[in-house]
Enzyme design. Structure first.
Site, PDB file in Angstrom:
ATOM      1  N   ASP A  11       0.823  -1.212   0.000  1.00 21.37           N
ATOM      2  CA  ASP A  11       0.000   0.000   0.000  1.00 21.37           C
ATOM      3  C   ASP A  11       0.858   1.263   0.000  1.00 21.37           C
ATOM      4  O   ASP A  11       1.804   1.394   0.789  1.00 21.37           O
ATOM      5  CB  ASP A  11      -0.892   0.028   1.241  1.00 21.37           C
ATOM      6  CG  ASP A  11      -1.863  -1.141   1.301  1.00 21.37           C
ATOM      7  OD1 ASP A  11      -1.453  -2.269   0.968  1.00 21.37           O
ATOM      8  OD2 ASP A  11      -3.008  -0.923   1.709  1.00 21.37           O
ATOM      9  N   HIS A  27      -1.074   4.521  -0.504  1.00 21.50           N
ATOM     10  CA  HIS A  27      -2.084   5.391   0.121  1.00 21.50           C
ATOM     11  C   HIS A  27      -1.715   6.876   0.085  1.00 21.50           C
ATOM     12  O   HIS A  27      -1.726   7.566   1.119  1.00 21.50           O
ATOM     13  CB  HIS A  27      -2.335   4.950   1.568  1.00 21.50           C
ATOM     14  CG  HIS A  27      -3.321   3.828   1.692  1.00 21.50           C
ATOM     15  ND1 HIS A  27      -4.608   3.898   1.198  1.00 21.50           N
ATOM     16  CD2 HIS A  27      -3.199   2.585   2.243  1.00 21.50           C
ATOM     17  CE1 HIS A  27      -5.240   2.769   1.446  1.00 21.50           C
ATOM     18  NE2 HIS A  27      -4.406   1.940   2.066  1.00 21.50           N
ATOM     19  N   ASP A  77      -3.851  -0.095  -3.678  1.00 21.25           N
ATOM     20  CA  ASP A  77      -4.119   0.948  -2.674  1.00 21.25           C
ATOM     21  C   ASP A  77      -3.155   2.110  -2.859  1.00 21.25           C
ATOM     22  O   ASP A  77      -2.326   2.416  -1.996  1.00 21.25           O
ATOM     23  CB  ASP A  77      -4.065   0.376  -1.260  1.00 21.25           C
ATOM     24  CG  ASP A  77      -5.385  -0.268  -0.854  1.00 21.25           C
ATOM     25  OD1 ASP A  77      -6.223  -0.523  -1.744  1.00 21.25           O
ATOM     26  OD2 ASP A  77      -5.581  -0.532   0.347  1.00 21.25           O
ATOM     27  N   ASN A  81      -8.234  -2.656  -2.951  1.00 23.53           N
ATOM     28  CA  ASN A  81      -9.632  -2.396  -2.583  1.00 23.53           C
ATOM     29  C   ASN A  81      -9.963  -0.908  -2.512  1.00 23.53           C
ATOM     30  O   ASN A  81     -11.137  -0.537  -2.401  1.00 23.53           O
ATOM     31  CB  ASN A  81      -9.971  -3.068  -1.243  1.00 23.53           C
ATOM     32  CG  ASN A  81      -9.235  -2.456  -0.078  1.00 23.53           C
ATOM     33  OD1 ASN A  81      -8.003  -2.464  -0.041  1.00 23.53           O
ATOM     34  ND2 ASN A  81      -9.964  -1.918   0.887  1.00 23.53           N
ATOM     35  N   HIS A  82      -8.956  -0.024  -2.579  1.00 22.93           N
ATOM     36  CA  HIS A  82      -9.238   1.413  -2.629  1.00 22.93           C
ATOM     37  C   HIS A  82      -9.278   1.940  -4.055  1.00 22.93           C
ATOM     38  O   HIS A  82      -9.535   3.133  -4.252  1.00 22.93           O
ATOM     39  CB  HIS A  82      -8.217   2.189  -1.793  1.00 22.93           C
ATOM     40  CG  HIS A  82      -8.534   2.171  -0.333  1.00 22.93           C
ATOM     41  ND1 HIS A  82      -9.216   3.196   0.302  1.00 22.93           N
ATOM     42  CD2 HIS A  82      -8.293   1.231   0.610  1.00 22.93           C
ATOM     43  CE1 HIS A  82      -9.357   2.897   1.590  1.00 22.93           C
ATOM     44  NE2 HIS A  82      -8.814   1.710   1.800  1.00 22.93           N
ATOM     45  N   HIS A  97      -3.549  -8.108  -3.866  1.00 22.76           N
ATOM     46  CA  HIS A  97      -3.662  -7.089  -2.827  1.00 22.76           C
ATOM     47  C   HIS A  97      -4.152  -7.679  -1.517  1.00 22.76           C
ATOM     48  O   HIS A  97      -3.567  -7.462  -0.456  1.00 22.76           O
ATOM     49  CB  HIS A  97      -4.608  -5.968  -3.253  1.00 22.76           C
ATOM     50  CG  HIS A  97      -4.777  -4.929  -2.187  1.00 22.76           C
ATOM     51  ND1 HIS A  97      -3.788  -4.017  -1.880  1.00 22.76           N
ATOM     52  CD2 HIS A  97      -5.793  -4.679  -1.315  1.00 22.76           C
ATOM     53  CE1 HIS A  97      -4.184  -3.246  -0.881  1.00 22.76           C
ATOM     54  NE2 HIS A  97      -5.400  -3.626  -0.516  1.00 22.76           N
ATOM     55  N   HIS A 149      -2.546  -4.819   1.975  1.00 20.70           N
ATOM     56  CA  HIS A 149      -3.899  -4.695   2.535  1.00 20.70           C
ATOM     57  C   HIS A 149      -3.963  -4.401   4.035  1.00 20.70           C
ATOM     58  O   HIS A 149      -4.977  -3.909   4.517  1.00 20.70           O
ATOM     59  CB  HIS A 149      -4.679  -5.971   2.225  1.00 20.70           C
ATOM     60  CG  HIS A 149      -6.174  -5.849   2.304  1.00 20.70           C
ATOM     61  ND1 HIS A 149      -6.869  -4.723   1.929  1.00 20.70           N
ATOM     62  CD2 HIS A 149      -7.118  -6.757   2.701  1.00 20.70           C
ATOM     63  CE1 HIS A 149      -8.161  -4.933   2.089  1.00 20.70           C
ATOM     64  NE2 HIS A 149      -8.348  -6.159   2.554  1.00 20.70           N
TER      65      HIS A 149
END
Length: 436
Positions: free
Chosen positions: A176, A178, A208, A240-241, A293, A387
């Site tokens: 990730d 982010h 992500d 998932n983002h 992920h 994740h």
């Protein structure tokens, strides 16, 4: 900088197919293909450019060998031709395109270098004109137009990639991000300072890229620009983002509107998500390391066979409705065995080692037995996933056959480290990044 960014708009007349052709041709000459794609009958040839590098390890400039005195190069200077491989209008150029500072991707990367820096007055170095990690007085409409164009070009590349990537080591695996653009630049300086094309490894990002961090726009701009210049070196999986509903619950949708205004911001958000919709969902390295992920799916969703991932449709604007298998790959988690009783373990065994993912409210959790069954069925040795934030940036789990990696430090104001995994020479090496 305004002039530089405005030039981005002037290049929008080229079609997506033109740029796909340019980059696939240029990367082939640069040697950007993996080891598994090189046949015994293939032969090496001298690249038609020379790269000059600063002492710091960054690229200074690039020149054609036939333009360099005393190079001893007598090759034939390439000509611009037409090819039917990507349509009648596709221009085929040599690898020097990858270093062409006038290319749209290069313009974006140059703009991001400007974004990273502190800018002071030429007359008085103590007078700060622009703080680091800000855009200052850059024309946002030109910047946004460039990003939208790059999204269209990258989408054309990704939609032609398989849903399950097959990679050969060495591969750096990042978790990730982010929206943590400063950490992404730290990874660049540590792992691909010369750029991905001149780095003898490929890179796999596990998703992500946006939400929670304040620089999601810059992160996707950076990753998409590198994907455009080096398609087989930067590999991007969906997390998932990378879903519209999730971004509207968190921060990326609002970030786009804040930085570009309501109208252009929505256009950019939609263009970025159109790219997310066609991203691959998993990868296998050296036919041994499975990467996604979230994690592995239950056998009753996709039969537990890795090959079935290749049949997932594309695009997937609504993955929860369109593909349960894709949803599991993006959302599932390993079960933290220290938190379950013997009775619970027996219950999980009755359903192939899977259970409801109560913490997420969707998808499933999987036990060590479920992981072992998945690995054995597919002839694999390990799973690498992201994740979940990890204090050390990574964690070895489920009997040492699963690695979770997280590549954004100080996540949500915390104290965690950032890390990546290097798959090479039959080893999975963990690398912790000092981002201080």
């Amino acid at each position: 900088m305004d002039v530089q960014v405005k030039r981005l708009q002037s290049k929008r007349s080229r079609t997506s197919s033109d740029f796909v052709a340019l980059n696939l041709e240029s990367e082939a000459v640069l040697g950007g293909f993996s080891q598994s794609e090189i046949r015994e009958t293939d032969t090496y040839e001298i690249a038609s450019h020379s790269v000059r590098v600063r002492k710091s390890g960054t690229v200074l400039d690039v020149h054609s060998l036939w333009d360099i005195e005393h190079s001893g190069f007598f090759g034939k200077k390439p000509s611009v031709t037409r090819s039917s491989a990507f349509g009648s209008s596709a221009v085929r150029l040599k690898s020097i395109f990858n270093f062409n500072q006038n290319g749209q991707a290069k313009e974006m990367l140059n703009g991001l270098k400007y974004f990273e820096k502190t800018v002071t007055s030429k007359d008085n170095s103590t007078v700060i004109i622009k703080l680091p990690f800000t855009w200052g007085e850059v024309d946002r409409s030109a910047l946004g137009a460039c990003l939208i164009t790059i999204c269209g070009l990258v989408k054309d590349i990704l939609i032609n990639e398989p849903r399950l990537l097959e990679l050969s080591s060495p591969v750096y695996i990042l978790g990730d991000i982010h929206g943590n653009f400063p950490d992404l630049l730290c990874f660049e300086k540590a792992l691909w300072r010369l750029g991905p094309v001149l780095t003898p490894a490929t890179f796999l990002f596990l998703g992500d890229y946006v939400d929670r961090g304040e620089f999601g726009v810059e992160v996707v701009s950076y990753l998409f620009a590198h994907k455009l210049t080096a398609p087989s070196k930067f590999n991007l999986l969906r997390g998932n983002h990378e879903i519209r509903d999730v971004q509207q619950m968190f921060t990326f949708y609002k970030e786009c509107l804040t930085k570009f205004g309501d109208k252009l911001g929505r256009e950019i958000w939609n263009a970025v998500n159109d790219v997310f919709d066609v991203m691959p969902l998993a990868a296998v390295i050296d036919k041994k390391i499975f990467c996604a992920h979230g994690g592995i799916p239950p056998p009753w969703i996709g039969s537990g066979a890795v090959e079935i991932i290749k049949s997932i449709p594309s695009p997937l604007p609504k993955p929860e409705e369109q593909s349960k298998l894709a949803w599991e790959l993006m959302w599932s988690d390993p079960l933290h065995c220290e938190n379950i009783t013997a009775e619970q373990k027996a219950q999980y065994a009755l359903v192939d080692g899977f259970g409801e993912n109560i913490r997420r409210g969707t998808a499933h959790v999987f036990t060590e037995d479920a992981l072992d069954s998945f690995l054995k069925k597919n002839g694999l040795s390990h799973v690498v996933r992201a994740h979940e934030v990890q204090q050390a940036g990574f964690q070895v789990q489920l009997g040492g056959r699963l690695l979770t990696v997280f590549s954004s430090s100080k996540y949500c104001g915390g104290s965690n480290e950032a890390a990546c995994i290097l798959a090479d020479k039959l080893k999975l090496r963990t690398i912790r990044l000092d981002t201080s």
